[in-house]
Write a protein that holds these residues in place. Structure first.
Motif, mmCIF file in Angstrom:
data_model
loop_
_atom_site.group_PDB
_atom_site.id
_atom_site.type_symbol
_atom_site.label_atom_id
_atom_site.label_comp_id
_atom_site.label_asym_id
_atom_site.label_seq_id
_atom_site.Cartn_x
_atom_site.Cartn_y
_atom_site.Cartn_z
ATOM 1 N N ILE A 3 0.812 -1.208 0.000
ATOM 2 C CA ILE A 3 0.000 0.000 0.000
ATOM 3 C C ILE A 3 0.855 1.271 0.000
ATOM 4 O O ILE A 3 0.524 2.246 -0.675
ATOM 5 C CB ILE A 3 -1.030 0.008 1.157
ATOM 6 N N GLY A 4 1.973 1.265 0.705
ATOM 7 C CA GLY A 4 2.858 2.433 0.711
ATOM 8 C C GLY A 4 3.448 2.698 -0.666
ATOM 9 O O GLY A 4 3.593 3.860 -1.075
ATOM 10 N N SER A 7 0.682 4.019 -2.909
ATOM 11 C CA SER A 7 0.401 5.384 -2.478
ATOM 12 C C SER A 7 1.422 6.353 -3.076
ATOM 13 O O SER A 7 1.048 7.403 -3.614
ATOM 14 C CB SER A 7 0.432 5.464 -0.943
ATOM 15 N N VAL A 14 -2.391 6.786 1.859
ATOM 16 C CA VAL A 14 -2.756 5.421 2.241
ATOM 17 C C VAL A 14 -4.189 5.373 2.778
ATOM 18 O O VAL A 14 -4.969 4.491 2.403
ATOM 19 C CB VAL A 14 -1.756 4.878 3.291
ATOM 20 N N ARG A 18 -7.411 3.152 1.326
ATOM 21 C CA ARG A 18 -8.233 2.247 2.141
ATOM 22 C C ARG A 18 -9.700 2.655 2.086
ATOM 23 O O ARG A 18 -10.587 1.801 2.034
ATOM 24 C CB ARG A 18 -7.732 2.239 3.582
#
Length: 150
Positions: A3-4, A7, A14, A18
């Motif tokens: 996810i990082g 992003s 992040v 979500r």
């Protein structure tokens, strides 16, 4: 891709990624054995699409509709055109509202003359008085009409 990483690649925080998953704009990615989300190229493309739509000030419902339409590549694009026409109409209305806001702010600013105290301030007086008769009813927000979905 974690996810990082996605992003950073998209410029989308992040927490926002979500949130987009939670509301269904982005499909939830598969999880690795460690529990980490594993994003694919399709997630990256979807997030970049959403970011471009948001840069055009499209609402989530408009983006959701565009995604639905994009998933029907052989369909007639008239619905896409109609959605864009509605959005353009909304943008033009907001421009009119912003012009009105600009005029109101200019009038307030002209109400102030130098050498007066705060208690004599025409700007503060104008902000505490009732709206003028030519202010449309229901347009009391800072930029009327921008917080609803159209």
């Amino acid at each position: 891709m974690k996810i990082g990483e996605i992003s950073k690649a998209t410029g989308i925080p992040v927490e926002t990624i979500r949130y987009y998953e939670k509301i269904g704009l982005v499909p939830e990615p598969a999880r690795e054995a460690s529990g980490y989300r594993n994003y694919r190229q399709s997630h990256l493309q979807r997030l970049l699409f959403i970011r471009r739509c948001r840069n055009l000030d499209m609402a989530q419902d408009e983006i959701r509709e565009l995604i639905r339409l994009a998933d029907q590549p052989d369909a007639d694009c008239s619905e896409v055109d109609a959605l864009l026409a509605r959005h353009l109409s909304h943008v033009r209305e907001r421009l009119r509202e912003l012009a009105s806001l600009e005029s109101t702010l200019e009038q307030l600013q002209q109400a102030c003359s130098e050498g007066r105290t705060v208690s004599e301030c025409g700007i503060l007086g104008g902000l505490t008085s009732e709206p003028s008769a030519n202010t449309p009813a229901g347009n009391s927000s800072h930029i009327p009409g921008t917080h609803g979905t159209r």
